[in-house]
Design a protein around this motif. Structure first.
Motif: not given
Length: 309
Positions: A96-111, A115-125
């Protein structure tokens, strides 16, 4: 038997991203909590406060929770950390991840493909860097198989409550929410940009009234009743409410009902008839018309689109 939760932090992590879920799991009294990092030792948060972390544990574990924070961009460039996350799905039964931690999961290929979510300010990135992920940026949290992701900061508490409810049952999660003095529950389908927040004007004159409506959706909420709650005449209330919120009282109530029903539809096996009644529509047909009017799609479409867990 206690379930082990490993909270992964990195330099520049957001303190509440980690502390919120830790407090929830502690209150549940069914979890063994460990704070870990790639190297172990003191880890400085974005606030300047440091946490003492253990190294990466050996053997298989139950749950990994990855914090977010300002340091996440540097963390995604840490080859050792990303390599660890690539193996995470084999080491931890749930990731699991909280906030922009989903970027780390995505970098590791887990996502990938999930389907996933992240902090709204990180959406475009996020969408730019990881187009292979089905990002749902408005969601409070998303549960897709063994992967759980949440939106920003305090949404980590919502994520933890959902995990506790999944593991120990809704009564346990509700008890934790009461102990922490937070709502149980903001369901995963609720937007980060909730209807309630969008209707709170600068003066917040009707905040208590809107909160009352949200908590009692099955009740009747006509202009006369709401005006009485606000200690105003119906005519003055209707005019003042529209000036403050941008909605008529009837439209505001409808938006709150649709938001609650949309969230409830994601609960496996939930009765559409019961949802319609509990959310104040009275019957499924009235609920269907409101969904089409506000969301452009009927409830059945959203139910089919919900992740199958």
């Amino acid at each position: 038997m206690s379930r082990r939760v490993d909270v992964l932090i990195f330099p520049g992590f957001q303190l509440l991203d980690a502390a919120g879920p830790v407090a929830a799991f502690e209150a549940a009294r069914g979890y063994e909590l460990h704070v870990i990092s790639a190297a172990g030792g003191p880890v400085r948060s974005s606030s300047g406060v440091s946490w003492l972390a253990e190294g990466i544990p050996r053997g298989d574990r139950d749950t990994l929770l990855v914090s977010g924070g300002e340091g996440v961009d540097a963390a995604t460039l840490d080859e050792a950390l990303v390599k660890l996350l690539r193996r995470a799905s084999r080491k931890w039964g749930r990731v699991s991840s909280v906030c922009s931690g989903s970027l780390l999961l995505a970098a590791g290929g887990l996502l990938d493909g999930r389907t996933a979510t992240t902090h709204w300010s990180r959406t475009a990135q996020f969408e730019r860097q990881f187009p292979q992920v089905q990002l749902q940026p408005e969601r409070i949290f998303v549960h897709d198989g063994p992967i759980w992701t949440s939106a920003g900061v305090t949404a980590g508490i919502d994520l933890a409550l959902a995990i506790i409810g999944h593991d120990l049952g809704p009564d346990a999660a509700r008890a934790v929410a009461q102990e922490l003095v937070v709502y149980y529950r903001r369901p995963g389908g609720q937007s980060q940009f909730s209807a309630l927040l969008s209707m709170q004007g600068d003066r917040n004159r009707f905040e208590a009234l809107l909160d009352h409506v949200r908590k009692n959706l099955a009740q009747r909420h006509n202009v006369e009743d709401m005006a009485a709650q606000a200690c105003m005449s119906p005519r003055h209330f209707a005019r003042a409410f529209h000036e403050e919120t941008g909605y008529t009282p009837a439209k505001a109530v409808e938006r709150l009902r649709v938001e609650a029903a949309r969230s409830a539809l994601e609960i496996p096996g939930a009765s559409v008839q019961r949802i319609a009644v509990e959310c104040g529509f009275g019957d499924p047909e009235r609920m269907r018309r409101s969904f089409i009017r506000l969301l452009g799609v009927p409830p059945s479409t959203l139910r089919r689109a919900a992740p199958r867990n």
